[in-house]
Design a protein around this motif. Structure first.
Motif, short mmCIF file in Angstrom:
data_model
loop_
_atom_site.label_atom_id
_atom_site.label_comp_id
_atom_site.label_asym_id
_atom_site.label_seq_id
_atom_site.Cartn_x
_atom_site.Cartn_y
_atom_site.Cartn_z
N VAL A 83 -2.15 -71.01 -5.14
CA VAL A 83 -2.95 -72.39 -5.60
C VAL A 83 -4.30 -72.21 -5.93
O VAL A 83 -5.27 -72.54 -6.60
CB VAL A 83 -2.77 -73.39 -4.74
N ARG A 84 -4.99 -71.16 -4.83
CA ARG A 84 -6.19 -70.80 -4.83
C ARG A 84 -6.61 -69.98 -6.05
O ARG A 84 -7.79 -70.15 -6.58
CB ARG A 84 -6.47 -70.18 -3.61
N VAL A 85 -5.61 -69.41 -6.70
CA VAL A 85 -5.99 -68.24 -7.76
C VAL A 85 -6.00 -69.17 -8.96
O VAL A 85 -6.90 -69.21 -9.76
CB VAL A 85 -4.67 -67.18 -7.98
N VAL A 99 -0.56 -70.15 -16.91
CA VAL A 99 0.50 -69.65 -16.30
C VAL A 99 0.22 -69.55 -14.68
O VAL A 99 1.07 -69.53 -13.86
CB VAL A 99 0.30 -68.03 -16.75
N ALA A 100 -0.82 -69.32 -14.10
CA ALA A 100 -1.22 -69.42 -12.68
C ALA A 100 -0.78 -70.69 -12.25
O ALA A 100 -0.18 -70.81 -11.24
CB ALA A 100 -2.82 -69.21 -12.49
N LEU A 101 -0.84 -71.70 -12.95
CA LEU A 101 -0.59 -72.93 -12.34
C LEU A 101 1.01 -73.47 -12.32
O LEU A 101 1.36 -73.83 -11.47
CB LEU A 101 -1.26 -74.17 -13.37
N ILE A 102 1.59 -72.82 -13.57
CA ILE A 102 3.10 -72.98 -13.52
C ILE A 102 3.60 -72.04 -12.20
O ILE A 102 4.58 -72.88 -11.50
CB ILE A 102 3.58 -72.41 -14.84
N TRP A 103 3.02 -70.97 -12.05
CA TRP A 103 3.48 -70.05 -11.00
C TRP A 103 3.12 -70.81 -9.53
O TRP A 103 3.92 -70.86 -8.82
CB TRP A 103 2.97 -68.78 -11.13
N ALA A 104 2.05 -71.42 -9.63
CA ALA A 104 1.74 -72.02 -8.23
C ALA A 104 2.74 -73.30 -7.89
O ALA A 104 3.07 -73.47 -6.81
CB ALA A 104 0.37 -72.30 -8.17
N ALA A 105 2.85 -74.00 -9.22
CA ALA A 105 3.69 -75.16 -8.88
C ALA A 105 5.25 -74.74 -8.44
O ALA A 105 5.83 -75.43 -7.69
CB ALA A 105 3.73 -76.01 -10.32
#
Length: 217
Positions: A10-12, A175-181
């Motif tokens: 989430v930080r990323v 991509v980062a948000l999908i992975w974090a989610a």
């Protein structure tokens, strides 16, 4: 939120969302400069001159020469990047609607930016190519006329750098948000919004169920 650790994924995603803000501001500035130029008398004369060259000799306009519509698109994409100033802190706090908007906006920015870059790539990329084509057509004497009406060449470099940065960051944020989610669904389910799960949450739950037991985000 004090004392509660935010997961690394989430930080990323939040950091990438924050980076969209200065990149978007840079692209917004480039678009405003473009709009100001295309509203000037010199731009009108340049357009007429280049259209004549294209009609009479088949030399297409170089990609760095945009019309007013292209400048408006830069402004819209830049404003979309700046909008992450409101989304980034909410993403860090686990607000689900901010996460969803962040993904959707990032995908839209990437696709529009990629389409625009692809359209530019289908034409000569640099003025030197345009001038070379004019020379081959035997109209090299018109080059000084074009140069006298052009906006400063650093405009084009500013546009290219800002547009490329925003496009790449749009993909990175999505991509980062999908992975974090997927990896940290509890961060978004237990904090921020406390309403019922939406279709996005259901999709994430299915993805998590299909992950291998040993996977970690």
């Amino acid at each position: 939120m004090a004392g509660v650790e935010v997961p690394r994924g989430v930080r990323v995603a939040t950091l990438l969302a924050w980076l969209m803000v200065p990149a978007g501001a840079l692209l917004l500035a480039a678009g405003v400069l473009d709009l100001a130029y295309w509203a000037s008398p010199g731009a009108e004369r340049l357009t007429v001159l280049m259209r004549d060259v294209e009609t009479e000799h088949g030399v297409p306009l170089p990609a760095m020469i945009r019309d007013g519509r292209g400048a408006v698109l830069l402004v819209v994409l830049g404003a979309a990047g700046v909008a992450y100033a409101g989304l980034a802190p909410l993403i860090g706090r686990g607000v689900r609607w901010a996460r969803s908007w962040g993904v959707g906006l990032g995908c839209a920015i990437f696709l529009i930016g990629l389409t625009t870059i692809g359209a530019d790539a289908s034409r000569p990329s640099y003025l030197r190519d345009y001038f070379t084509a004019m020379t081959w057509q035997g109209i090299g004497d018109r080059i000084p006329q074009v140069e006298a009406l052009l906006y400063p060449q650093w405009y084009a470099w500013l546009e290219d750098i800002a547009q490329g940065t925003v496009t790449l960051l749009g993909l990175g944020v999505a991509v980062a948000l999908i992975w974090a989610a997927i990896s940290h669904a509890d961060h978004f389910m237990s904090r921020g919004d406390v309403g019922r799960p939406d279709e996005w949450d259901d999709a994430i739950a299915r993805m998590r169920a299909n992950r291998r037991p040993g996977d970690r985000g």
